[in-house]
Design an enzyme around this catalytic site. Structure first.
Site, PDB file in Angstrom:
ATOM      1  N   THR A 172       0.834  -1.197   0.000  1.00 26.51           N
ATOM      2  CA  THR A 172       0.000   0.000   0.000  1.00 26.51           C
ATOM      3  C   THR A 172       0.870   1.250   0.000  1.00 26.51           C
ATOM      4  O   THR A 172       0.597   2.212  -0.732  1.00 26.51           O
ATOM      5  CB  THR A 172      -0.931   0.012   1.213  1.00 26.51           C
ATOM      6  OG1 THR A 172      -1.671  -1.217   1.257  1.00 26.51           O
ATOM      7  CG2 THR A 172      -1.908   1.176   1.132  1.00 26.51           C
ATOM      8  N   ASP A 173       1.928   1.251   0.796  1.00 24.30           N
ATOM      9  CA  ASP A 173       2.863   2.371   0.794  1.00 24.30           C
ATOM     10  C   ASP A 173       3.536   2.516  -0.569  1.00 24.30           C
ATOM     11  O   ASP A 173       3.670   3.631  -1.094  1.00 24.30           O
ATOM     12  CB  ASP A 173       3.937   2.165   1.861  1.00 24.30           C
ATOM     13  CG  ASP A 173       3.491   2.606   3.243  1.00 24.30           C
ATOM     14  OD1 ASP A 173       2.550   3.416   3.342  1.00 24.30           O
ATOM     15  OD2 ASP A 173       4.073   2.143   4.230  1.00 24.30           O
ATOM     16  N   VAL A 174       3.985   1.418  -1.140  1.00 19.54           N
ATOM     17  CA  VAL A 174       4.684   1.486  -2.420  1.00 19.54           C
ATOM     18  C   VAL A 174       3.748   1.978  -3.517  1.00 19.54           C
ATOM     19  O   VAL A 174       4.103   2.866  -4.315  1.00 19.54           O
ATOM     20  CB  VAL A 174       5.287   0.118  -2.778  1.00 19.54           C
ATOM     21  CG1 VAL A 174       5.848   0.128  -4.203  1.00 19.54           C
ATOM     22  CG2 VAL A 174       6.397  -0.254  -1.796  1.00 19.54           C
TER      23      VAL A 174
END
Length: 400
Positions: A172-174
């Site tokens: 999700t961060d990436v």
């Protein structure tokens, strides 16, 4: 700087993963990225080890390539002034503070846009700038859960190992970092036409819902929430991992022709003519029967045997590699995905190359993730015109 964004200067006020991933992506494309960090501490991920390369954590090294590090305490008025001066010369600011967190420092969008109307200002938060959850902190793991990804990841309930599982990388961060980079480049294109920058807002939860892709649409169209299928695919059969005699084989049959060729290679050509399995919709409808048959067939041979038999026929298949096998793979090596960078304190450090390949402006990785504050004097002197005495005075007061 070289690359398609060699004319762009980025001021990064973010830490951990999503914001730094966006900034690293822009740096890979040639942008001059100045990362502002806390004096004496820096980005949180500098301490997220082991493993370490010298004194740098592998985590920090994974997402801060191509940047210059400047340490400024912008809780102090002198530090706020320095950041504003840097922002006045920047094309892009990236920040991932809580909603409204930079307003008290005069570093919010409205304040910096008034100072530099051409500025593209990108904010990354857990839940966005509005809505009932806006004030909450957001972390990848919890967003994978809240955003539905864990509901479709893992073995089905009732099976060995059943239950929700997060993805092994903070995807999700990436993904948010990648969407942020895309959004920034769109805003820069708009600025090139109009001369005016804008505010780009990314929320981890928004991104997680967006990248549900076909699974999200499966629900919206049918009204039925998809369930966990382990390694199987909700819309294609056979498209999963199967145990072999000595390991596992991923079989990724995408059409009926591939299935027919697989059946021939497996010595079971009659399966492709069976009314239950002849077309993909029929195979999905009769998933359990077909998978049970294929499991018996595939476990009779080694993984390498299957690969040797299926690859010449154009049947998509592959092994399940650990990371040692990934970086030892001859194709991965031929593509140059592992590179070595000279580092100021660690000697050399490895990096995973950008997967973007340009014909006219090839990406070159030359600047390793920086030691904390390594470029403070350089940036403050060259860009803000501070003399040595000015810099030392700020350092003696703890501003930098």
């Amino acid at each position: 700087m070289t690359g398609p964004l060699g004319h762009v200067r980025v001021l990064e006020l973010s830490r951990v993963l999503a914001g730094p991933w966006a900034a690293q992506t822009l740096a890979d494309l040639g942008a001059d990225v100045i990362k502002v960090e806390r004096p004496g501490a820096g980005d949180d991920t500098r301490t997220w080890g082991p493993p370490w390369a010298g004194e740098e954590s592998a985590y920090f090294l994974s997402t801060n390539r191509g940047k210059r590090s400047v340490t400024i305490d912008f809780e102090r008025p002198e530090g706020q002034d320095l950041v504003r001066r840097l922002a006045s010369q920047a094309d892009v600011v990236i920040e991932n503070f809580k909603v409204g967190g930079l307003k008290k420092y005069g570093l919010d969008f409205d304040s910096l846009h008034a100072l530099n109307p051409r500025l593209v200002y990108c904010s990354v938060t857990g839940f966005g700038q509005d809505g009932p959850y806006a004030a909450r902190a957001g972390y990848d793991f919890m967003i994978q859960g809240m955003g539905g990804l864990m509901s479709i990841t893992g073995q089905p309930d009732g099976e060995p190992g059943g239950g929700p599982v997060k993805v092994g990388v903070a995807v999700t961060d990436v993904f948010t970092g990648l969407y942020a980079a895309i959004g920034i480049m769109g805003a820069l294109a708009h600025r090139d036409r109009t001369g005016v920058g804008q505010w780009v807002n990314l929320a981890l939860l928004d991104v997680q819902v967006a990248v549900l892709a076909n699974q999200g649409m499966n629900y919206l169209v049918s009204g039925n929430a998809p369930k966990r299928l382990g390694n199987a695919h909700p819309n294609i059969v056979p498209y999963q991992a199967f145990p072999t005699r000595d390991g596992h084989l991923i079989l990724a049959v995408g059409n009926d022709g591939q299935f027919s060729r697989f059946c021939t290679a497996a010595g079971r050509p009659e399966l492709a003519k069976d009314g239950r399995f002849a077309t993909n919709p029929q195979r999905v409808a009769h998933r359990k029967e077909l998978v049970a048959i294929l499991e018996e067939v595939i476990r009779t041979r080694d993984t390498a045997d299957w690969l040797a038999a299926l690859e010449p026929l154009g049947v998509p298949c592959g092994p399940i590699n650990d990371l040692a096998a990934v970086f030892a793979d001859p194709h991965v090596q031929a593509r140059g995905l592992r590179q070595e960078l000279q580092h100021a304190t660690a000697g050399t450090v490895p990096t995973v190359a950008s997967p973007i390949r340009y014909s006219a402006t090839p990406i070159e990785h030359t600047l390793a993730p920086p030691p904390l504050g390594a470029h403070t004097d350089e940036v403050l002197g060259a860009q803000l015109g501070l003399c040595v005495a000015d810099i030392e005075a700020l350092r003696s007061k703890g501003v930098i």
